[in-house]
Design a protein around this motif. Structure first.
Motif, PDB file in Angstrom:
ATOM      1  N   TYR A  94       0.834  -1.204   0.000  1.00 24.51           N
ATOM      2  CA  TYR A  94       0.000   0.000   0.000  1.00 24.51           C
ATOM      3  C   TYR A  94       0.872   1.258   0.000  1.00 24.51           C
ATOM      4  O   TYR A  94       0.677   2.163  -0.815  1.00 24.51           O
ATOM      5  CB  TYR A  94      -0.937   0.004   1.215  1.00 24.51           C
ATOM      6  CG  TYR A  94      -1.966   1.101   1.160  1.00 24.51           C
ATOM      7  CD1 TYR A  94      -3.247   0.856   0.691  1.00 24.51           C
ATOM      8  CD2 TYR A  94      -1.659   2.405   1.565  1.00 24.51           C
ATOM      9  CE1 TYR A  94      -4.190   1.872   0.620  1.00 24.51           C
ATOM     10  CE2 TYR A  94      -2.588   3.422   1.496  1.00 24.51           C
ATOM     11  CZ  TYR A  94      -3.850   3.153   1.027  1.00 24.51           C
ATOM     12  OH  TYR A  94      -4.770   4.167   0.953  1.00 24.51           O
ATOM     13  N   VAL A  95       1.842   1.298   0.904  1.00 27.89           N
ATOM     14  CA  VAL A  95       2.724   2.469   1.005  1.00 27.89           C
ATOM     15  C   VAL A  95       3.505   2.679  -0.290  1.00 27.89           C
ATOM     16  O   VAL A  95       3.607   3.808  -0.787  1.00 27.89           O
ATOM     17  CB  VAL A  95       3.681   2.342   2.208  1.00 27.89           C
ATOM     18  CG1 VAL A  95       4.706   3.474   2.222  1.00 27.89           C
ATOM     19  CG2 VAL A  95       2.897   2.330   3.519  1.00 27.89           C
ATOM     20  N   VAL A  96       4.024   1.617  -0.849  1.00 25.82           N
ATOM     21  CA  VAL A  96       4.779   1.726  -2.104  1.00 25.82           C
ATOM     22  C   VAL A  96       3.893   2.280  -3.215  1.00 25.82           C
ATOM     23  O   VAL A  96       4.305   3.179  -3.961  1.00 25.82           O
ATOM     24  CB  VAL A  96       5.394   0.359  -2.507  1.00 25.82           C
ATOM     25  CG1 VAL A  96       5.917   0.386  -3.930  1.00 25.82           C
ATOM     26  CG2 VAL A  96       6.505  -0.022  -1.530  1.00 25.82           C
ATOM     27  N   LEU A  97       2.677   1.783  -3.324  1.00 22.79           N
ATOM     28  CA  LEU A  97       1.769   2.277  -4.371  1.00 22.79           C
ATOM     29  C   LEU A  97       1.418   3.751  -4.166  1.00 22.79           C
ATOM     30  O   LEU A  97       1.340   4.508  -5.138  1.00 22.79           O
ATOM     31  CB  LEU A  97       0.497   1.430  -4.421  1.00 22.79           C
ATOM     32  CG  LEU A  97       0.658   0.041  -5.020  1.00 22.79           C
ATOM     33  CD1 LEU A  97      -0.626  -0.769  -4.865  1.00 22.79           C
ATOM     34  CD2 LEU A  97       1.060   0.126  -6.487  1.00 22.79           C
ATOM     35  N   VAL A  98       1.219   4.166  -2.927  1.00 18.67           N
ATOM     36  CA  VAL A  98       0.935   5.581  -2.672  1.00 18.67           C
ATOM     37  C   VAL A  98       2.137   6.431  -3.091  1.00 18.67           C
ATOM     38  O   VAL A  98       1.976   7.468  -3.736  1.00 18.67           O
ATOM     39  CB  VAL A  98       0.576   5.836  -1.189  1.00 18.67           C
ATOM     40  CG1 VAL A  98       0.567   7.330  -0.880  1.00 18.67           C
ATOM     41  CG2 VAL A  98      -0.776   5.229  -0.864  1.00 18.67           C
ATOM     42  N   GLU A  99       3.323   5.990  -2.740  1.00 22.89           N
ATOM     43  CA  GLU A  99       4.526   6.759  -3.067  1.00 22.89           C
ATOM     44  C   GLU A  99       4.810   6.792  -4.570  1.00 22.89           C
ATOM     45  O   GLU A  99       5.166   7.833  -5.115  1.00 22.89           O
ATOM     46  CB  GLU A  99       5.733   6.220  -2.297  1.00 22.89           C
ATOM     47  CG  GLU A  99       5.703   6.575  -0.831  1.00 22.89           C
ATOM     48  CD  GLU A  99       5.667   8.075  -0.592  1.00 22.89           C
ATOM     49  OE1 GLU A  99       6.588   8.788  -1.036  1.00 22.89           O
ATOM     50  OE2 GLU A  99       4.698   8.544   0.042  1.00 22.89           O
ATOM     51  N   VAL A 100       4.644   5.668  -5.228  1.00 21.05           N
ATOM     52  CA  VAL A 100       4.895   5.609  -6.677  1.00 21.05           C
ATOM     53  C   VAL A 100       3.914   6.516  -7.433  1.00 21.05           C
ATOM     54  O   VAL A 100       4.289   7.183  -8.385  1.00 21.05           O
ATOM     55  CB  VAL A 100       4.817   4.149  -7.190  1.00 21.05           C
ATOM     56  CG1 VAL A 100       4.763   4.090  -8.706  1.00 21.05           C
ATOM     57  CG2 VAL A 100       6.008   3.343  -6.679  1.00 21.05           C
TER      58      VAL A 100
END
Length: 158
Positions: free
Chosen positions: A17-23
């Motif tokens: 989830y965090v990676v997708l938000v950041e990307v």
């Protein structure tokens, strides 16, 4: 073994989830947003570990995000409520609905409050509508196809 699997699944969901938000950060915040990571809000259909996983993912994303403590608290609360309701949905087609409705109301109201009295102020219902539309795109446009894909691998993954 079950507890380890639960914690591992929750941690993996939070991290993704965090990676997708950041990307996809340019699309993840604001009155008009399509938070691609919200596609993962369908995961409670497969595992209750998604409830804490999504909640922790939102907490971390909102710590990094631009709206501070208000978003950390209200965003994670909205996610916790929506994830639990998604987990309880009786039909697969309804699983994406709680994140759309809960976020439209809670995050829409939060953004209204944040932008109140600024040049970016927009009527409450308009902000709720924009948040709901972004959630609709993420949850049904991306999340529902994710359900269909993951159903094929349910026994191996979850």
């Amino acid at each position: 073994m079950k507890k380890t699997r639960f914690i591992t699944q929750a941690a993996m969901i939070a991290a993704i989830y965090v990676v997708l938000v950041e990307v996809f950060k340019p699309f993840s915040y604001g009155m008009i947003q399509v938070r691609v990571a919200e596609a993962l809000t369908v995961l409670p259909f497969f595992t209750p570990a998604a409830i804490p996983g999504l909640t922790v993912g939102v907490i971390v994303s909102n710590i990094i995000g631009p709206y501070g403590l208000l978003d950390i608290v209200l965003g994670s609360l909205a996610t916790l409520i929506a994830a639990y309701l998604s987990y309880k949905m009786p039909k697969k087609l309804l699983v994406p609905l709680p994140p759309i409705l809960v976020n439209a109301v809670i995050i829409g109201a939060m953004l209204y409050y944040i932008f109140l009295g600024t040049p970016d102020e927009v009527p409450l219902l308009a902000i709720m509508g924009w948040v709901g539309l972004g959630q609709l795109i993420a949850c049904y446009g991306l999340g529902y196809p994710l359900i269909k894909i993951l159903e094929k691998y349910k026994e191996k993954v979850f």
